[in-house]
Design a protein around this motif. Structure first.
Motif, PDB file in Angstrom:
ATOM      1  N   VAL A  69       4.784  -2.707   3.494  1.00 47.48           N
ATOM      2  CA  VAL A  69       3.910  -2.935   4.657  1.00 47.48           C
ATOM      3  C   VAL A  69       2.797  -1.882   4.668  1.00 47.48           C
ATOM      4  O   VAL A  69       1.620  -2.207   4.860  1.00 47.48           O
ATOM      5  N   ALA A  71       0.081  -2.525   1.989  1.00 42.55           N
ATOM      6  CA  ALA A  71      -0.589  -3.828   1.980  1.00 42.55           C
ATOM      7  C   ALA A  71      -2.103  -3.644   1.964  1.00 42.55           C
ATOM      8  O   ALA A  71      -2.655  -2.857   2.728  1.00 42.55           O
ATOM      9  N   GLU A 121      -4.826  -8.200   5.384  1.00 42.10           N
ATOM     10  CA  GLU A 121      -4.024  -8.718   6.508  1.00 42.10           C
ATOM     11  C   GLU A 121      -2.992  -9.735   6.045  1.00 42.10           C
ATOM     12  O   GLU A 121      -1.873  -9.756   6.551  1.00 42.10           O
ATOM     13  N   LYS A 146      -0.157  -7.924   4.477  1.00 37.79           N
ATOM     14  CA  LYS A 146       0.567  -7.194   5.517  1.00 37.79           C
ATOM     15  C   LYS A 146       1.490  -8.136   6.294  1.00 37.79           C
ATOM     16  O   LYS A 146       2.642  -7.804   6.559  1.00 37.79           O
ATOM     17  N   SER A 168       4.434  -8.988   4.148  1.00 36.95           N
ATOM     18  CA  SER A 168       5.305  -7.818   4.053  1.00 36.95           C
ATOM     19  C   SER A 168       6.079  -7.601   5.347  1.00 36.95           C
ATOM     20  O   SER A 168       7.258  -7.218   5.329  1.00 36.95           O
TER      21      SER A 168
END
Length: 169
Positions: free
Chosen positions: A37, A40, A43, A46, A49
């Motif tokens: 995370v 990442a 977006e 992320k 993740s």
């Protein structure tokens, strides 16, 4: 770490073999997801993740991890863009509540998953686990109540017998 990953994948594959246990994640897997995370690049990565981290958290054996995963999923549930995302989040919430022993809430969530996709194997497996757990807990509860009534009857019988023998003297 390699040993932990092997155990992790073995526990995940157990759910597809019809095993009665849900996969379990340990702290190393969760830490790896947390790093993912943090690393990442955009977006989209992320969000993916975060879903993996939520999955790992609700599959943890630690109640604080499970609660954290439930919190993350509840916040993100309203931000789901597709029925697939909603289904996945509902399922993970159901797993988290199952792990916490809140079988009623877990059952409600799993039923919503099955409404979205009636033939989803993971949801059906969790539904079966919930039914078995509820049935097993019900039988244990009945045994406890029956045992308690038996004990009360035995004590009452002993008291009556003692009282009647003392009157005869």
């Amino acid at each position: 770490m390699a040993g932990h990953v092997g155990e992790f994948f073995e526990s995940v594959s157990s759910i597809f073999r019809g095993s009665d246990t849900l996969p379990v994640c340990d702290r190393d897997i969760i830490a790896g997801c947390e790093r993912e995370v943090a690393d990442a690049a955009n977006e989209g990565q992320k969000n993916e993740s975060l879903m993996r981290l939520s999955w790992a958290l609700v599959h943890s054996g630690q109640p604080e991890d499970v609660n954290r995963g439930i919190g993350m999923l509840e916040v993100s549930l309203g931000k789901s863009n597709t029925s697939l995302q909603t289904r996945e989040k509902l399922y993970l919430l159901a797993v988290g509540h199952y792990r916490n022993g809140d079988y009623t809430r877990s059952r409600e969530l799993i039923e919503r998953c099955i409404q979205i996709q009636p033939d989803w194997r993971q949801a059906l497996t969790l539904q079966r686990l919930l039914e078995e757990k509820t049935k097993r807990d019900g039988m244990i509860g009945m045994a406890i109540v029956t045992g308690a009534f038996g004990l009360v009857g035995l004590v009452a019988g002993g008291i009556i017998a003692a009282a009647s023998s003392s009157r005869k003297k």
